[in-house]
Write a protein that holds these residues in place. Sequence first.
Motif, PDB file in Angstrom:
ATOM      1  N   LEU A  95     -14.662  17.347  -2.857  1.00  0.00           N
ATOM      2  CA  LEU A  95     -13.618  18.062  -2.236  1.00  0.00           C
ATOM      3  C   LEU A  95     -13.184  17.305  -0.855  1.00  0.00           C
ATOM      4  O   LEU A  95     -12.306  17.840  -0.185  1.00  0.00           O
ATOM      5  CB  LEU A  95     -14.171  19.509  -1.908  1.00  0.00           C
ATOM      6  N   ASP A 131      -6.538  19.044   2.679  1.00  0.00           N
ATOM      7  CA  ASP A 131      -6.431  20.371   1.873  1.00  0.00           C
ATOM      8  C   ASP A 131      -5.470  20.469   1.055  1.00  0.00           C
ATOM      9  O   ASP A 131      -5.410  21.492   0.629  1.00  0.00           O
ATOM     10  CB  ASP A 131      -6.734  21.504   2.766  1.00  0.00           C
ATOM     11  N   PHE A 133      -3.422  21.042  -2.077  1.00  0.00           N
ATOM     12  CA  PHE A 133      -3.813  21.439  -3.624  1.00  0.00           C
ATOM     13  C   PHE A 133      -5.400  21.634  -3.573  1.00  0.00           C
ATOM     14  O   PHE A 133      -6.140  21.401  -4.556  1.00  0.00           O
ATOM     15  CB  PHE A 133      -3.476  20.126  -4.510  1.00  0.00           C
ATOM     16  N   GLU A 134      -5.915  22.178  -2.417  1.00  0.00           N
ATOM     17  CA  GLU A 134      -7.239  22.389  -2.614  1.00  0.00           C
ATOM     18  C   GLU A 134      -7.964  23.205  -3.650  1.00  0.00           C
ATOM     19  O   GLU A 134      -8.921  22.757  -4.213  1.00  0.00           O
ATOM     20  CB  GLU A 134      -7.746  23.109  -1.137  1.00  0.00           C
ATOM     21  N   ARG A 136      -6.748  23.845  -6.581  1.00  0.00           N
ATOM     22  CA  ARG A 136      -6.434  23.150  -8.024  1.00  0.00           C
ATOM     23  C   ARG A 136      -7.454  22.257  -8.020  1.00  0.00           C
ATOM     24  O   ARG A 136      -8.414  22.210  -9.085  1.00  0.00           O
ATOM     25  CB  ARG A 136      -5.010  22.583  -7.892  1.00  0.00           C
ATOM     26  N   ARG A 137      -8.016  21.160  -6.929  1.00  0.00           N
ATOM     27  CA  ARG A 137      -8.992  20.220  -6.826  1.00  0.00           C
ATOM     28  C   ARG A 137     -10.253  20.915  -7.056  1.00  0.00           C
ATOM     29  O   ARG A 137     -11.090  20.396  -7.687  1.00  0.00           O
ATOM     30  CB  ARG A 137      -8.740  19.409  -5.750  1.00  0.00           C
ATOM     31  N   SER A 138     -10.270  21.983  -6.423  1.00  0.00           N
ATOM     32  CA  SER A 138     -11.822  22.711  -6.706  1.00  0.00           C
ATOM     33  C   SER A 138     -11.870  23.157  -7.967  1.00  0.00           C
ATOM     34  O   SER A 138     -13.074  22.948  -8.473  1.00  0.00           O
ATOM     35  CB  SER A 138     -11.576  23.994  -5.593  1.00  0.00           C
ATOM     36  N   GLN A 140     -10.787  21.821 -10.681  1.00  0.00           N
ATOM     37  CA  GLN A 140     -11.219  20.533 -11.536  1.00  0.00           C
ATOM     38  C   GLN A 140     -12.585  20.147 -11.350  1.00  0.00           C
ATOM     39  O   GLN A 140     -13.414  19.634 -12.135  1.00  0.00           O
ATOM     40  CB  GLN A 140     -10.094  19.469 -11.010  1.00  0.00           C
ATOM     41  N   ILE A 141     -12.969  20.319  -9.982  1.00  0.00           N
ATOM     42  CA  ILE A 141     -14.489  19.970  -9.488  1.00  0.00           C
ATOM     43  C   ILE A 141     -15.519  20.820 -10.234  1.00  0.00           C
ATOM     44  O   ILE A 141     -16.553  20.223 -10.665  1.00  0.00           O
ATOM     45  CB  ILE A 141     -14.687  19.952  -7.873  1.00  0.00           C
TER      46      ILE A 141
END
Length: 426
Positions: A95, A131, A133-134, A136-138, A140-141
């Motif tokens: 992240l 941060d 698209f935080e 959204r990225r979270s 995916q992670i």
Amino acid sequence: MIAKISSTENLGGALGYNFKKVEKGEASILLAAELYQDREGRYTMEDVLADMEALIPKKCRTKKAVFHCSLNPHPDEKLSDELLVQIAREYMEALGYGKQPYIVFKHNDIAREHIHIVSLRVDSKGRKIDDRFEKRRSKQITDALERKFGLIPSSKVANKAVEETPKVDIGKGNIKEQVSNVVRMVMKHYHFCSLGELNAILSVYNLAVEEVKTEFRGKKYDGLIYVPTDGKGGKISIPINASDIGRGVGYTAVQNRMQKSKQNVKPLLPSVRNKVLQTMRTSPKTEEELRQRLEEQSLRVFIRKNESGRIYGITFIDDKEGVALNGSRLGKGYAANVFNTYFSNPTNNPFLDKTLYGCPAVRLEQSAIVHPSQPNTEESDNLVDELIEDMADGSFLSTGNDDWKEAAWQRKLRKLSKVNIRLRKH
């Protein structure tokens, strides 16, 4: 595994919440990165707070400089502390917080063990950690971590919460807590764009929501109340003010959820629309047949009628996707009055016709892509239908004075007509 991220300017509050759990024996510290440890190998609230505060520049432009996150595995998962530490490390690294100071707490105060992570959103030079698209990225992670470690997918976490939330039963007492559990679950797992759609979701849990407007010292206030109901939607208990339940379920929170839902429901429209279309093409003779056949398509339907038995509202609910859609939101041909006309005379099924209120049925089947950049008069007509459907839904508007609703409705209709005029000119 579901991640819940928040930002705050109250570092003491975020750390205090977790350290109090530690003091009560309801949490433990699993990991502390780049933070001071005393001679006995312990981390104290005072030391961690001082350590983190010292790393925030005095002239920091970022107001909410504190990162607070919880990672929630499936309730059936029993993960070792070592695996939770590894998950926390890889999550923070992916992240963008791998080089930041952070502390990881494992909470065991409820049956579902989970971890909380507190960190900083700015580096030692005051630069904000990216941060964009935080969330959204979270997602995916966490999806990647689930695959890597063979964890139960987060979709099953949401489904379990929906399935295990019981209906409100006033006979069991503690009604406010029951109502709170239902509303918070619905706000977390469902998308809806109107109070009518929210009421359709709540109905299965023997609950309804109503909007109230009050005036105090010359200032107008909007609010919500939640009312326990029986199996037929009748009110059976004293209403509970949203403010008495707590944050996250009041007027502003519901309005914000509606706004976010408008984008989230768009990809789901074609699938729900097609399921309804295919079901209606089987020509169900009664509303009960419609319900049964929609259930085979994993859809629920909530029908609203007036005293004379006329259908004035219809909402389709997909519990798996977590969405409720008024018929008119699917298109003009799916508005409540279409179903009212159909069930008045089931031998005349418009869903079998080549055209459906001017829209070719084949187009309805093939409309797998929403084109917001191509507005037309039909879209505006759908909005008008939706307004009429929602305004007619007296079940969630009971302030005793409907003049303001009529005036607001007329203003919206005038705005829509102006939009139509502009579109036609272009």
